[in-house]
Design an enzyme around this catalytic site. Structure first.
Site, short mmCIF file in Angstrom:
data_model
loop_
_atom_site.label_atom_id
_atom_site.label_comp_id
_atom_site.label_asym_id
_atom_site.label_seq_id
_atom_site.Cartn_x
_atom_site.Cartn_y
_atom_site.Cartn_z
CE1 TYR A 148 -3.11 -2.97 0.21
CE2 TYR A 148 -3.79 -2.22 2.38
CZ TYR A 148 -3.92 -3.09 1.32
OH TYR A 148 -4.87 -4.08 1.36
CE LYS A 198 1.39 -17.91 0.49
NZ LYS A 198 0.83 -19.16 1.02
CG ASP A 231 -1.65 -19.76 3.28
OD1 ASP A 231 -0.79 -19.38 4.11
OD2 ASP A 231 -1.40 -20.58 2.39
CG ASP A 255 -6.95 -3.80 4.43
OD1 ASP A 255 -7.89 -3.58 5.20
OD2 ASP A 255 -6.93 -3.43 3.23
CG ASP A 259 -12.14 -5.78 6.97
OD1 ASP A 259 -11.75 -4.94 7.81
OD2 ASP A 259 -12.75 -5.47 5.93
#
Ligand code: ATP
Length: 363
Positions: A148, A198, A231, A255, A259
């Protein structure tokens, strides 16, 4: 005994900038301010509020997003910013929101996005068989780098040969400071940090996270440090949230995971966040956006904004007042004195009144 004033500097006061913003932002911010006034008498220092009208209306009127000099004014003159929400369908590409929120985040170098994921009542989780004690984690999301950071571009845009690139920016300094913040926080909690990345696919960028984590682990030997690929972390947050105490991760993964975190404890209306640089003027805002679909109807849940205000109190050294507000929020949730999104019947101001009353009673 302390109090809240509007604009007149009291000696030694906490100066708080209030940016209500757009949509439901002003509605929920009004309730956070109401609760702040209710808790002010038990605070160590008085509070002085200054409201700023930055948002869609101002942009439509005179094109102002973040005025020149605003960042310096906030950085040098205020302890914290209480923020509502930005976003308005009338503003193309939400340029005002991007300038104001991202501008403040980057210019104030608010590198920690802190989001508690705490279950206040069993009825609020969609996870079968999970109790209040099973879901209590603190997510540290890196807030100034990663995918971002806005580094990238288009080549041959709009053609069949177009190339579109967003670079994943990871600096040693940026990674180390977010990891360090997570370790420090864990020391004040259950002493467990899980880093999520990751690195198996993003070998360069997240290899840096792995190496930095391995170094810090030695320095924080009293903290249990574990790792999960993102994951797997997403799966485990649903399957066994009790595994997590402090979870630290990159900007984009944070992010997404936060959520998910909001969803397992009652949804967006309750979720709170801080954009923090320790020791500096930091920004506190509910996780939800401006929700234009429900704006002006008294339907918005103010608890995310109120909990964000409690996080702000913690940041400015008013931990006892913060705990009192959080206890009051937990109380109204267990009493069912909530808005419709949580299955209650109350309007936004009525819910805010109940929290303010509960804060007063605890006094
Ligand atoms: P943004 O892009 O600014 O995040 P968004 O539309 O994607 O905006 P929100 O504004 O957070 O996301 O709203 C998503 C939906 O969640 C809204 O349509 C609204 O119905 C619901 N919602 C969001 N916040 C609240 C709240 N405080 N109380 C009740 N419902 C809410």
């Amino acid at each position: 005994m302390s109090g809240v004033t509007q604009g007149n500097a009291a000696k030694g006061a906490h100066r708080i900038a209030v940016i209500p913003g757009d949509g439901i932002g002003p509605e929920v911010t009004a309730e956070a301010v109401k609760v702040l006034r209710a808790v002010a008498p038990v605070m160590r220092r008085p509070v002085e509020l200054q409201e700023f009208d930055w948002g869609a209306e101002r942009w439509l009127r005179d094109g102002t997003t973040l005025p020149k000099g605003a960042m310096e004014e906030l950085r040098d003159g205020y302890s914290a910013i209480l923020f509502g929400a930005l976003g308005d369908p009338r503003v193309p590409e939400q340029v005002h929101a991007r300038d104001i929120l991202l501008g403040l985040r980057f210019q104030l170098d608010l590198y920690i996005n802190l989001r508690p994921v705490e279950l206040l009542d069993e009825r609020l989780t969609p996870l079968k068989g999970k109790r209040v004690s099973d879901i209590d984690m603190l997510v540290f999301r890196e807030n100034t780098e990663g995918l971002y950071a806005g580094v990238g571009g288009n080549f041959k845009k709009g053609t069949a040969d177009e190339i579109a690139i967003n670079e994943d920016i990871n600096t040693r300094k940026g990674v180390e400071r977010i990891l360090r913040a997570a370790f420090e926080a864990a020391r004040g909690r259950r002493k467990k940090v899980c880093m999520s990345d990751k690195a198996n696919a993003l070998t360069y960028a997240h290899g840096l996270w792995q190496r930095t984590f391995a170094e810090l682990k030695k320095e924080y030997a009293d903290v249990e440090a574990t790792h999960l690929y993102v994951d797997v972390a997403a799966m485990e947050m649903v399957r066994a949230p009790e595994r997590f105490d402090v979870l630290v991760t990159s900007n984009m993964f944070g992010d997404i995971l936060t959520d998910l975190g909001a969803a397992i404890v009652g949804g967006l209306g309750l979720a709170a966040s801080g954009n923090i640089h320790p020791g500096r003027c930091s920004l506190f805002e509910p996780v939800h956006g401006s929700a234009p679909d429900i704006a002006g109807k008294g339907l918005a849940n103010p608890l995310g904004a109120i909990s964000s205000m409690a996080m702000m109190l913690e940041h400015i050294g008013e931990g006892a007042a913060a705990a009192r507000v959080q206890a009051a929020v937990a109380r109204v949730v267990t009493d069912g004195a909530v808005t419709r999104d949580l299955g209650g019947m109350l309007s936004t101001p009525a819910c805010g009144d109940r929290v303010a009353d509960a804060v007063g009673k605890a006094a």
